[in-house]
Design a protein around this motif. Structure first.
Motif, PDB file in Angstrom:
ATOM      1  N   ASP A 111       3.613  -3.776   0.632  1.00 21.48           N
ATOM      2  CA  ASP A 111       4.368  -3.017  -0.471  1.00 21.48           C
ATOM      3  C   ASP A 111       5.655  -3.684  -0.970  1.00 21.48           C
ATOM      4  O   ASP A 111       6.689  -2.833  -0.879  1.00 21.48           O
ATOM      5  N   ASP A 112       5.512  -4.885  -0.979  1.00 23.83           N
ATOM      6  CA  ASP A 112       7.083  -5.592  -1.739  1.00 23.83           C
ATOM      7  C   ASP A 112       8.055  -5.587  -0.461  1.00 23.83           C
ATOM      8  O   ASP A 112       9.220  -5.565  -0.862  1.00 23.83           O
ATOM      9  N   THR A 113       7.729  -5.376   0.786  1.00 25.37           N
ATOM     10  CA  THR A 113       8.733  -5.630   1.911  1.00 25.37           C
ATOM     11  C   THR A 113       8.166  -6.430   2.843  1.00 25.37           C
ATOM     12  O   THR A 113       7.072  -6.502   3.185  1.00 25.37           O
TER      13      THR A 113
ATOM     14  N   VAL B 202       8.814 -14.355  -5.818  1.00 22.88           N
ATOM     15  CA  VAL B 202       8.701 -15.645  -4.893  1.00 22.88           C
ATOM     16  C   VAL B 202       8.303 -15.203  -3.426  1.00 22.88           C
ATOM     17  O   VAL B 202       7.179 -15.870  -2.942  1.00 22.88           O
ATOM     18  N   LEU B 203       8.754 -14.021  -2.705  1.00 27.03           N
ATOM     19  CA  LEU B 203       8.396 -13.607  -1.429  1.00 27.03           C
ATOM     20  C   LEU B 203       6.879 -13.263  -1.429  1.00 27.03           C
ATOM     21  O   LEU B 203       6.060 -13.715  -0.687  1.00 27.03           O
TER      22      LEU B 203
ATOM     23  N   THR C  90      14.354 -16.860   5.947  1.00 24.22           N
ATOM     24  CA  THR C  90      13.888 -18.129   5.481  1.00 24.22           C
ATOM     25  C   THR C  90      12.466 -18.186   5.545  1.00 24.22           C
ATOM     26  O   THR C  90      11.790 -18.135   6.484  1.00 24.22           O
ATOM     27  N   VAL C  91      11.928 -18.463   4.411  1.00 23.78           N
ATOM     28  CA  VAL C  91      10.476 -18.638   3.981  1.00 23.78           C
ATOM     29  C   VAL C  91      10.033 -19.841   3.567  1.00 23.78           C
ATOM     30  O   VAL C  91      10.727 -20.416   3.002  1.00 23.78           O
TER      31      VAL C  91
ATOM     32  N   HIS D 193       4.323 -26.219   3.242  1.00 30.88           N
ATOM     33  CA  HIS D 193       4.986 -25.866   4.634  1.00 30.88           C
ATOM     34  C   HIS D 193       6.342 -26.256   4.688  1.00 30.88           C
ATOM     35  O   HIS D 193       7.114 -26.500   5.568  1.00 30.88           O
ATOM     36  N   SER D 194       7.034 -26.589   3.562  1.00 29.17           N
ATOM     37  CA  SER D 194       8.600 -26.948   3.517  1.00 29.17           C
ATOM     38  C   SER D 194       9.327 -25.587   3.266  1.00 29.17           C
ATOM     39  O   SER D 194       8.763 -24.708   2.897  1.00 29.17           O
ATOM     40  N   HIS D 195      10.638 -25.870   3.394  1.00 28.43           N
ATOM     41  CA  HIS D 195      11.717 -24.815   3.264  1.00 28.43           C
ATOM     42  C   HIS D 195      11.560 -24.305   1.784  1.00 28.43           C
ATOM     43  O   HIS D 195      11.158 -25.197   0.781  1.00 28.43           O
ATOM     44  N   LEU D 196      11.186 -23.111   1.386  1.00 26.41           N
ATOM     45  CA  LEU D 196      10.888 -22.485   0.112  1.00 26.41           C
ATOM     46  C   LEU D 196      12.424 -21.962  -0.197  1.00 26.41           C
ATOM     47  O   LEU D 196      12.837 -22.031  -1.338  1.00 26.41           O
TER      48      LEU D 196
END
Length: 111
Positions: free
Chosen positions: A35-37, A6-7, A61-62, A68-71
């Motif tokens: 690198d996944d961080t 997701v990130l 919070t992403v 552009h809404s809260h994910l």
């Protein structure tokens, strides 16, 4: 890990996240997904993030890169890192500052 996926999808297009170190209000911060961080550079010519320190629990919070809404909210722990040359070069090249300098770099690890 699902949260990494997701990130990865969201942070490939985003340069900022909301970060709330424990006991502090959330603030919009520039971050680098590498690198996944999530990496956050602070101090010097970079941003100030009150409460951010090694081992401090935080809430990341992403927002969605498309709406552009809260994910997603992700509990993370800040870990002080000494970036290697490649990571430091990536941090410098991703910034718009003419000569970015930081005092500390933190890796945000999902808790």
């Amino acid at each position: 890990m699902e949260i990494t996926r997701v990130l990865d999808n969201a942070l490939r297009k985003a340069a900022a996240v909301w970060l709330a170190p424990e006991g502090h209000a959330a603030r919009l911060v520039w971050a680098l997904w590498r690198d996944d961080t999530v990496l956050v550079a602070v101090g010097g010519t970079e941003q100030d993030v009150p409460g951010l320190a090694d081992g401090v629990p935080c809430l990341l919070t992403v927002r969605s890169p498309t709406t552009h809404s809260h994910l997603v909210d992700v509990p993370v722990t800040a870990r002080l890192v000494d970036p290697d040359e490649d990571t430091a070069a990536a941090l410098r090249s991703a910034r718009l500052n003419a000569a970015p300098r930081w005092d500390s770099v933190y890796r945000l690890e999902p808790s």
